[in-house]
Design an enzyme around this catalytic site. Structure first.
Site, PDB file in Angstrom:
ATOM      1  N   HIS A 180      33.595  18.257 -13.105  1.00 21.49           N
ATOM      2  CA  HIS A 180      34.846  18.866 -13.594  1.00 21.49           C
ATOM      3  C   HIS A 180      35.841  17.752 -13.881  1.00 21.49           C
ATOM      4  O   HIS A 180      35.794  16.687 -13.246  1.00 21.49           O
ATOM      5  CB  HIS A 180      35.440  19.809 -12.543  1.00 21.49           C
ATOM      6  CG  HIS A 180      34.620  21.041 -12.308  1.00 21.49           C
ATOM      7  ND1 HIS A 180      34.428  22.008 -13.263  1.00 21.49           N
ATOM      8  CD2 HIS A 180      33.921  21.455 -11.220  1.00 21.49           C
ATOM      9  CE1 HIS A 180      33.657  22.970 -12.775  1.00 21.49           C
ATOM     10  NE2 HIS A 180      33.319  22.648 -11.532  1.00 21.49           N
ATOM     11  N   HIS A 238      21.183  26.578  -3.652  1.00 20.18           N
ATOM     12  CA  HIS A 238      22.234  26.114  -2.719  1.00 20.18           C
ATOM     13  C   HIS A 238      22.470  26.971  -1.464  1.00 20.18           C
ATOM     14  O   HIS A 238      23.518  27.579  -1.308  1.00 20.18           O
ATOM     15  CB  HIS A 238      23.554  25.869  -3.448  1.00 20.18           C
ATOM     16  CG  HIS A 238      23.981  26.919  -4.443  1.00 20.18           C
ATOM     17  ND1 HIS A 238      24.089  28.246  -4.147  1.00 20.18           N
ATOM     18  CD2 HIS A 238      24.337  26.796  -5.746  1.00 20.18           C
ATOM     19  CE1 HIS A 238      24.503  28.898  -5.213  1.00 20.18           C
ATOM     20  NE2 HIS A 238      24.657  28.053  -6.193  1.00 20.18           N
ATOM     21  N   LEU A 240      24.839  20.152 -16.917  1.00 16.25           N
ATOM     22  CA  LEU A 240      25.099  19.076 -17.892  1.00 16.25           C
ATOM     23  C   LEU A 240      26.284  19.392 -18.801  1.00 16.25           C
ATOM     24  O   LEU A 240      26.768  18.511 -19.521  1.00 16.25           O
ATOM     25  CB  LEU A 240      23.851  18.799 -18.737  1.00 16.25           C
ATOM     26  CG  LEU A 240      22.684  18.092 -18.035  1.00 16.25           C
ATOM     27  CD1 LEU A 240      21.498  17.949 -18.981  1.00 16.25           C
ATOM     28  CD2 LEU A 240      23.090  16.720 -17.508  1.00 16.25           C
ATOM     29  N   ARG A 241      26.722  20.660 -18.797  1.00 12.24           N
ATOM     30  CA  ARG A 241      27.948  21.106 -19.496  1.00 12.24           C
ATOM     31  C   ARG A 241      27.883  21.104 -21.016  1.00 12.24           C
ATOM     32  O   ARG A 241      28.824  21.568 -21.648  1.00 12.24           O
ATOM     33  CB  ARG A 241      29.163  20.275 -19.067  1.00 12.24           C
ATOM     34  CG  ARG A 241      29.435  20.235 -17.581  1.00 12.24           C
ATOM     35  CD  ARG A 241      29.766  21.594 -17.007  1.00 12.24           C
ATOM     36  NE  ARG A 241      30.255  21.503 -15.637  1.00 12.24           N
ATOM     37  CZ  ARG A 241      30.101  22.448 -14.733  1.00 12.24           C
ATOM     38  NH1 ARG A 241      29.468  23.568 -15.030  1.00 12.24           N
ATOM     39  NH2 ARG A 241      30.579  22.300 -13.509  1.00 12.24           N
ATOM     40  N   ASP A 256      23.086  20.130  -7.285  1.00 13.06           N
ATOM     41  CA  ASP A 256      24.093  21.065  -7.824  1.00 13.06           C
ATOM     42  C   ASP A 256      25.244  20.258  -8.437  1.00 13.06           C
ATOM     43  O   ASP A 256      26.419  20.557  -8.216  1.00 13.06           O
ATOM     44  CB  ASP A 256      24.599  22.047  -6.769  1.00 13.06           C
ATOM     45  CG  ASP A 256      25.364  23.209  -7.409  1.00 13.06           C
ATOM     46  OD1 ASP A 256      25.465  23.261  -8.647  1.00 13.06           O
ATOM     47  OD2 ASP A 256      25.862  24.069  -6.655  1.00 13.06           O
ATOM     48  N   HIS A 296      21.497  32.425  -7.678  1.00 12.51           N
ATOM     49  CA  HIS A 296      22.776  32.067  -7.048  1.00 12.51           C
ATOM     50  C   HIS A 296      23.167  33.344  -6.311  1.00 12.51           C
ATOM     51  O   HIS A 296      23.492  34.353  -6.931  1.00 12.51           O
ATOM     52  CB  HIS A 296      23.787  31.703  -8.143  1.00 12.51           C
ATOM     53  CG  HIS A 296      25.225  31.674  -7.687  1.00 12.51           C
ATOM     54  ND1 HIS A 296      25.974  30.516  -7.682  1.00 12.51           N
ATOM     55  CD2 HIS A 296      26.053  32.633  -7.250  1.00 12.51           C
ATOM     56  CE1 HIS A 296      27.198  30.782  -7.252  1.00 12.51           C
ATOM     57  NE2 HIS A 296      27.279  32.071  -6.987  1.00 12.51           N
ATOM     58  N   HIS A 327      18.716  21.313 -10.043  1.00 11.71           N
ATOM     59  CA  HIS A 327      19.995  22.041 -10.155  1.00 11.71           C
ATOM     60  C   HIS A 327      21.090  21.115 -10.677  1.00 11.71           C
ATOM     61  O   HIS A 327      21.805  20.473  -9.904  1.00 11.71           O
ATOM     62  CB  HIS A 327      20.385  22.623  -8.789  1.00 11.71           C
ATOM     63  CG  HIS A 327      21.416  23.690  -8.877  1.00 11.71           C
ATOM     64  ND1 HIS A 327      21.432  24.791  -8.062  1.00 11.71           N
ATOM     65  CD2 HIS A 327      22.493  23.836  -9.708  1.00 11.71           C
ATOM     66  CE1 HIS A 327      22.456  25.574  -8.374  1.00 11.71           C
ATOM     67  NE2 HIS A 327      23.126  24.994  -9.371  1.00 11.71           N
ATOM     68  N   ASP A 357      23.176  31.210 -12.665  1.00  8.47           N
ATOM     69  CA  ASP A 357      23.891  30.373 -11.690  1.00  8.47           C
ATOM     70  C   ASP A 357      25.384  30.263 -11.987  1.00  8.47           C
ATOM     71  O   ASP A 357      25.802  30.075 -13.119  1.00  8.47           O
ATOM     72  CB  ASP A 357      23.302  28.961 -11.614  1.00  8.47           C
ATOM     73  CG  ASP A 357      23.998  28.159 -10.528  1.00  8.47           C
ATOM     74  OD1 ASP A 357      24.046  28.638  -9.384  1.00  8.47           O
ATOM     75  OD2 ASP A 357      24.546  27.090 -10.826  1.00  8.47           O
TER      76      ASP A 357
HETATM   77  O1  DOR Z   1      30.489  25.073  -7.048  1.00  8.13           O
HETATM   78  C1  DOR Z   1      29.850  25.516  -7.988  1.00  8.13           C
HETATM   79  N1  DOR Z   1      30.002  25.024  -9.231  1.00  8.13           N
HETATM   80  N2  DOR Z   1      28.981  26.494  -7.754  1.00  8.13           N
HETATM   81  C2  DOR Z   1      28.344  27.127  -8.762  1.00  8.13           C
HETATM   82  O2  DOR Z   1      27.578  28.011  -8.489  1.00  8.13           O
HETATM   83  C3  DOR Z   1      28.625  26.768 -10.171  1.00  8.13           C
HETATM   84  C4  DOR Z   1      29.111  25.382 -10.286  1.00  8.13           C
HETATM   85  C5  DOR Z   1      29.703  25.045 -11.622  1.00  8.13           C
HETATM   86  O3  DOR Z   1      29.114  25.391 -12.661  1.00  8.13           O
HETATM   87  O4  DOR Z   1      30.750  24.379 -11.663  1.00  8.13           O
HETATM   88 ZN    ZN Z   2      25.341  28.299  -8.020  1.00 10.68          ZN
END
Ligand code: DOR
Ligand code: ZN
Length: 427
Positions: A309, A232, A63-64, A305, A179, A60, A152
């Site tokens: 950011h 998660h 990688l953006r 996960d 999810h 999980h 997700d």
């Molecule tokens: O906290 C989270 N961030 N939960 C998610 O399901 C998606 C993820 C994200 O992509 O930032």
């Molecule tokens: Zn999620």
């Protein structure tokens, strides 16, 4: 090129192995696991008093790339993975654009071929554009190499559409990762519903929003004969439903992330946005239930996960901050600290949750030290301590819930495809 890893405690649950011995790597592959291997290898890693295990398989990871290269890229994310002992990962499809077609998969595949430093496997989205309206072409994406589908970040609200997704995934033998969140119940929430949300003056995310959706997905997956993996898991009620489904023989597996067993909602009370993720940190009792479920085998997998950011998206008012925390570089130490050090899990059990089980669930040829397999191996100091420092993260983003915490366990070496891909710098 030969590498000898000498005299470590080699833990490989796939082969029921837990003993002090040597591991020889030749031409990128594991060639021998035995006592006192004689070799002319030039590179020798002294692993005495260290633990030698298969590289972690993190199923999980966000990688953006493509689309949000300011948060993370395939290159920076896989380098962060190697620093955390992760040699294989599953990339989540909530990129921009989402991975929902042959064209988008080709673009990502090309980026991976050119820049990935660890093994990257791909999950496609369940619905086109992740909009919950129309299914992707599961069968043809599977032929192109995806190993799972997931929306997700969101759950597919339509029962009819989700049921059809499970049927098609079942026919193509594709894992469905859910999810689980009913947004009608969680909408606009920022933290766990209850004392914390009231005290903080924020809208709460109820546990119902999670477990009611798990209940639905179990029913739909069972009827369609598909393999379901719950992402998660954060609360006790979800665990009870998963345990019950397992007892009934339903093809279900489940995962949690280190923040759900290392922390609880008390960590969020100071409005620290690095403690904001979805699902949210829950109660102390939920945290204890997660630990017990790991012990009991109801939760099969620990995954990060990893949700990077930027500071612009985190260093703002709590309600406006993005959901998500990074995890690739702390997941092993956090798990050692909370689970192995407390004697809840032993090393073989931990390696199962972080390497062997996820590889089995994804159906990939990873997670073991069997001779002949690609040499993806990590050497870990179980007792060595580290303080998690912002400046030391390899990831482009620094939004870790473990910042400035002392954790036990250091990844000394990460070997990926038979090459030393990471070495811990501090002596
Ligand atoms: O906290 C989270 N961030 N939960 C998610 O399901 C998606 C993820 C994200 O992509 O930032
Ligand atoms: Zn999620």
């Amino acid at each position: 090129m030969k590498i000898l890893i000498k005299g470590g405690r080699v833990v490989d649950p796939a082969n029921n192995l837990d003993k002090v011995c040597d591991v020889l790597i030749e031409n990128g592959k594991i060639s021998k696991v035995a006592l006192n291997i004689k070799t002319d290898a030039k590179e020798i890693i002294d692993a005495s008093s260290k633990i030698v295990v298969p590289g972690l398989v993190d199923m999980h990871v966000h990688l953006r790339e493509p689309g949000r290269e300011d948060k993370e890229t395939v290159k920076s994310g896989t380098l962060a993975a190697l620093a955390g002992g992760v040699t294989s990962l599953l990339a989540m499809p909530n990129t921009q654009p989402p991975i929902d077609s042959k064209e988008h998969l080709d673009v990502l595949g090309d980026i991976i071929n050119k820049t990935a430093r660890a093994n990257v496997f791909i999950a496609a989205s369940i619905t086109k554009g992740r909009l919950g309206e129309e299914l992707v072409d599961i069968a043809s994406l599977k032929k192109q190499g995806i190993v799972a589908i997931t929306d997700d970040g969101d759950s597919v609200d339509s029962d009819i559409l989700m049921s059809s997704a499970f049927s098609k995934a079942g026919e193509s033998n594709v894992l469905v990762i859910c999810h689980c969140e009913d947004k009608l119940l969680s909408m606009n929430g920022a933290v766990n519903l209850g004392f914390t949300s009231t005290r903080m003056g924020l809208r709460g995310i109820s546990k119902e929003s999670e477990y009611k959706r798990i209940e639905r997905d179990i029913t739909l997956a069972k009827d369609a004969g598909a393999c379901l993996h719950i992402a998660h898991v954060s609360c006790k009620e979800s665990i009870e439903l998963i345990a019950d489904a397992k007892k009934k023989g339903i093809a279900i597996t489940a995962e949690t992330a280190p923040h759900y067993f290392a922390l609880d909602e008390a960590a969020v009370i100071d409005y620290d946005t690095n403690m904001k993720m979805n699902p949210p940190l829950r109660t102390t009792q939920d945290r204890e239930s997660i630990k017990q479920a790991l012990k009991d085998g109801i939760i099969d997998v620990i995954a990060s996960d990893h949700a990077p950011h930027t500071e612009n998206e985190k260093d703002i008012e709590f309600e406006r901050a993005e959901f998500g925390v990074t995890g690739l570089e702390t997941e092993l130490s956090a798990s050692i600290t909370e689970l192995v050090n407390t004697n809840l899990l032993n090393w073989p059990e931990l390696v199962k949750k972080m390497s062997f089980n996820p590889a089995q669930i994804l159906g990939i040829d990873k997670g073991t030290l069997t001779p002949g397999r690609a040499a993806d191996i990590i050497v870990v100091s179980g007792d060595r301590e580290r303080i998690v420092k912002k400046e030391e993260f390899v990831s482009k983003s620094k939004n870790s819930p473990f910042l400035n915490r002392k954790l036990k366990g250091v990844v000394e070496y990460t070997i990926c495809g038979g090459k030393i891909a990471y070495k811990y710098k501090k002596e």
